[in-house]
Design a protein around this motif. Structure first.
Motif, PDB file in Angstrom:
ATOM      1  N   ARG A  65       1.051  -1.308   0.109  1.00  0.00           N
ATOM      2  CA  ARG A  65      -0.122  -0.009   0.025  1.00  0.00           C
ATOM      3  C   ARG A  65       0.906   1.300   0.027  1.00  0.00           C
ATOM      4  O   ARG A  65       0.484   2.352  -0.316  1.00  0.00           O
ATOM      5  CB  ARG A  65      -0.860   0.182   1.131  1.00  0.00           C
ATOM      6  N   GLU A  66       2.160   1.237   0.157  1.00  0.00           N
ATOM      7  CA  GLU A  66       2.989   2.124   0.283  1.00  0.00           C
ATOM      8  C   GLU A  66       4.329   1.815  -0.278  1.00  0.00           C
ATOM      9  O   GLU A  66       4.777   0.809   0.323  1.00  0.00           O
ATOM     10  CB  GLU A  66       3.250   2.773   1.867  1.00  0.00           C
ATOM     11  N   VAL A  67       4.954   2.437  -1.296  1.00  0.00           N
ATOM     12  CA  VAL A  67       6.505   2.184  -1.829  1.00  0.00           C
ATOM     13  C   VAL A  67       7.129   3.238  -1.832  1.00  0.00           C
ATOM     14  O   VAL A  67       6.726   4.269  -2.235  1.00  0.00           O
ATOM     15  CB  VAL A  67       6.166   1.575  -3.256  1.00  0.00           C
ATOM     16  N   GLU A  68       8.372   3.067  -1.344  1.00  0.00           N
ATOM     17  CA  GLU A  68       9.511   4.102  -1.356  1.00  0.00           C
ATOM     18  C   GLU A  68      10.514   3.495  -2.292  1.00  0.00           C
ATOM     19  O   GLU A  68      11.134   2.413  -2.188  1.00  0.00           O
ATOM     20  CB  GLU A  68       9.994   4.619  -0.191  1.00  0.00           C
ATOM     21  N   ILE A 117      17.080   4.426 -10.135  1.00  0.00           N
ATOM     22  CA  ILE A 117      16.282   4.263 -11.235  1.00  0.00           C
ATOM     23  C   ILE A 117      14.874   4.514 -10.974  1.00  0.00           C
ATOM     24  O   ILE A 117      14.340   3.753  -9.938  1.00  0.00           O
ATOM     25  CB  ILE A 117      16.588   3.065 -11.833  1.00  0.00           C
ATOM     26  N   ASP A 118      14.056   4.933 -11.731  1.00  0.00           N
ATOM     27  CA  ASP A 118      12.490   5.159 -11.973  1.00  0.00           C
ATOM     28  C   ASP A 118      12.051   3.793 -11.821  1.00  0.00           C
ATOM     29  O   ASP A 118      12.415   3.029 -12.599  1.00  0.00           O
ATOM     30  CB  ASP A 118      12.067   5.936 -12.633  1.00  0.00           C
ATOM     31  N   ILE A 119      10.681   3.427 -11.288  1.00  0.00           N
ATOM     32  CA  ILE A 119       9.923   2.394 -11.312  1.00  0.00           C
ATOM     33  C   ILE A 119       8.607   2.369 -11.683  1.00  0.00           C
ATOM     34  O   ILE A 119       8.010   3.626 -11.410  1.00  0.00           O
ATOM     35  CB  ILE A 119      10.103   1.613 -10.046  1.00  0.00           C
ATOM     36  N   ILE A 120       7.985   1.613 -12.171  1.00  0.00           N
ATOM     37  CA  ILE A 120       6.474   1.575 -12.561  1.00  0.00           C
ATOM     38  C   ILE A 120       5.759   0.393 -11.594  1.00  0.00           C
ATOM     39  O   ILE A 120       6.322  -0.582 -11.639  1.00  0.00           O
ATOM     40  CB  ILE A 120       6.262   1.356 -13.959  1.00  0.00           C
ATOM     41  N   LEU A 121       4.865   0.765 -10.870  1.00  0.00           N
ATOM     42  CA  LEU A 121       4.012  -0.141 -10.091  1.00  0.00           C
ATOM     43  C   LEU A 121       3.030  -0.708 -10.691  1.00  0.00           C
ATOM     44  O   LEU A 121       2.125   0.142 -11.448  1.00  0.00           O
ATOM     45  CB  LEU A 121       3.563   0.660  -8.532  1.00  0.00           C
ATOM     46  N   TYR A 122       2.654  -2.067 -10.473  1.00  0.00           N
ATOM     47  CA  TYR A 122       1.376  -2.575 -11.355  1.00  0.00           C
ATOM     48  C   TYR A 122       0.585  -3.147 -10.117  1.00  0.00           C
ATOM     49  O   TYR A 122       1.071  -3.488  -9.028  1.00  0.00           O
ATOM     50  CB  TYR A 122       1.888  -3.564 -12.217  1.00  0.00           C
ATOM     51  N   ARG A 123      -0.772  -3.210 -10.371  1.00  0.00           N
ATOM     52  CA  ARG A 123      -1.589  -3.844  -9.516  1.00  0.00           C
ATOM     53  C   ARG A 123      -1.809  -5.521  -9.767  1.00  0.00           C
ATOM     54  O   ARG A 123      -2.284  -6.234  -8.947  1.00  0.00           O
ATOM     55  CB  ARG A 123      -3.077  -3.402  -9.762  1.00  0.00           C
ATOM     56  N   THR A 135       1.433   3.013 -11.810  1.00  0.00           N
ATOM     57  CA  THR A 135       1.786   4.090 -11.022  1.00  0.00           C
ATOM     58  C   THR A 135       3.308   4.600 -11.389  1.00  0.00           C
ATOM     59  O   THR A 135       4.081   3.469 -11.046  1.00  0.00           O
ATOM     60  CB  THR A 135       1.478   4.131  -9.597  1.00  0.00           C
ATOM     61  N   TYR A 136       3.695   5.590 -11.645  1.00  0.00           N
ATOM     62  CA  TYR A 136       5.344   5.735 -11.949  1.00  0.00           C
ATOM     63  C   TYR A 136       5.707   6.486 -10.795  1.00  0.00           C
ATOM     64  O   TYR A 136       5.255   7.527 -10.295  1.00  0.00           O
ATOM     65  CB  TYR A 136       5.328   7.039 -13.273  1.00  0.00           C
ATOM     66  N   VAL A 137       6.908   6.050 -10.158  1.00  0.00           N
ATOM     67  CA  VAL A 137       7.374   6.502  -8.932  1.00  0.00           C
ATOM     68  C   VAL A 137       9.016   6.808  -9.283  1.00  0.00           C
ATOM     69  O   VAL A 137       9.653   6.064  -9.719  1.00  0.00           O
ATOM     70  CB  VAL A 137       7.419   5.529  -7.826  1.00  0.00           C
ATOM     71  N   ALA A 138       9.166   8.132  -9.370  1.00  0.00           N
ATOM     72  CA  ALA A 138      10.516   8.754  -9.874  1.00  0.00           C
ATOM     73  C   ALA A 138      11.475   8.094  -8.569  1.00  0.00           C
ATOM     74  O   ALA A 138      11.304   7.942  -7.292  1.00  0.00           O
ATOM     75  CB  ALA A 138      10.737   9.958  -9.993  1.00  0.00           C
ATOM     76  N   THR A 139      12.991   8.330  -8.717  1.00  0.00           N
ATOM     77  CA  THR A 139      13.802   7.936  -7.902  1.00  0.00           C
ATOM     78  C   THR A 139      13.902   8.861  -6.787  1.00  0.00           C
ATOM     79  O   THR A 139      13.633   9.914  -6.778  1.00  0.00           O
ATOM     80  CB  THR A 139      15.439   8.045  -8.532  1.00  0.00           C
ATOM     81  N   THR A 140      14.087   8.179  -5.533  1.00  0.00           N
ATOM     82  CA  THR A 140      14.064   8.923  -4.316  1.00  0.00           C
ATOM     83  C   THR A 140      12.571   9.187  -3.808  1.00  0.00           C
ATOM     84  O   THR A 140      12.575  10.428  -2.948  1.00  0.00           O
ATOM     85  CB  THR A 140      14.935   9.857  -4.085  1.00  0.00           C
TER      86      THR A 140
END
Length: 118
Positions: free
Chosen positions: A70-73, A78-84, A94-99
């Motif tokens: 439910r929470e990702v850091e 490197i940027d990541i993409i989260l999938y359901r 959801t796109y989560v940039a580095t840091t």
């Protein structure tokens, strides 16, 4: 030209050649290890379990705990993409940039996998 100057010139050339050889060996030795995302991906499940994956491979799809997150850091470089989904497919990503970090909206499905953008 003196003998001393010739000896210094040869030593300098040998030093340059040795340095270049060491750099080539170091680069080729590291390339066989596989690329990793330097730093941790940390996520929290619905049961408040905190899971940290340190320097995962930049290749492929990475599954999260079966209950999802439910929470990702993203503490990597490197940027990541989260999938359901568990296989890094489908919409609702959801796109989560580095840091940076992201939290699911109340009532939404948890994230179940992630992939690096490279």
């Amino acid at each position: 030209m003196s003998v001393t100057a010739t000896v210094h010139r040869r030593r300098r050339r040998l030093g340059i050649a040795a340095g270049a050889s060491i750099l080539v060996l170091a680069a080729s030795g590291c390339s066989g290890l596989g690329r990793t995302a330097v730093g941790p991906v940390t996520y929290t499940t619905d049961r408040e379990a905190v899971i940290m994956v340190n320097s995962p491979s930049v290749r492929g799809c990475h599954r999260m705990a079966p209950a999802g997150a439910r929470e990702v850091e993203n503490g990597t470089l490197i940027d990541i993409i989260l999938y359901r989904t568990r296989d890094c497919t489908g919409g609702g990503t959801t796109y989560v940039a580095t840091t940076f970090s992201d939290v699911t909206a109340p009532g939404s499905l948890p994230w179940r996998s992630y992939r690096f953008v490279h």
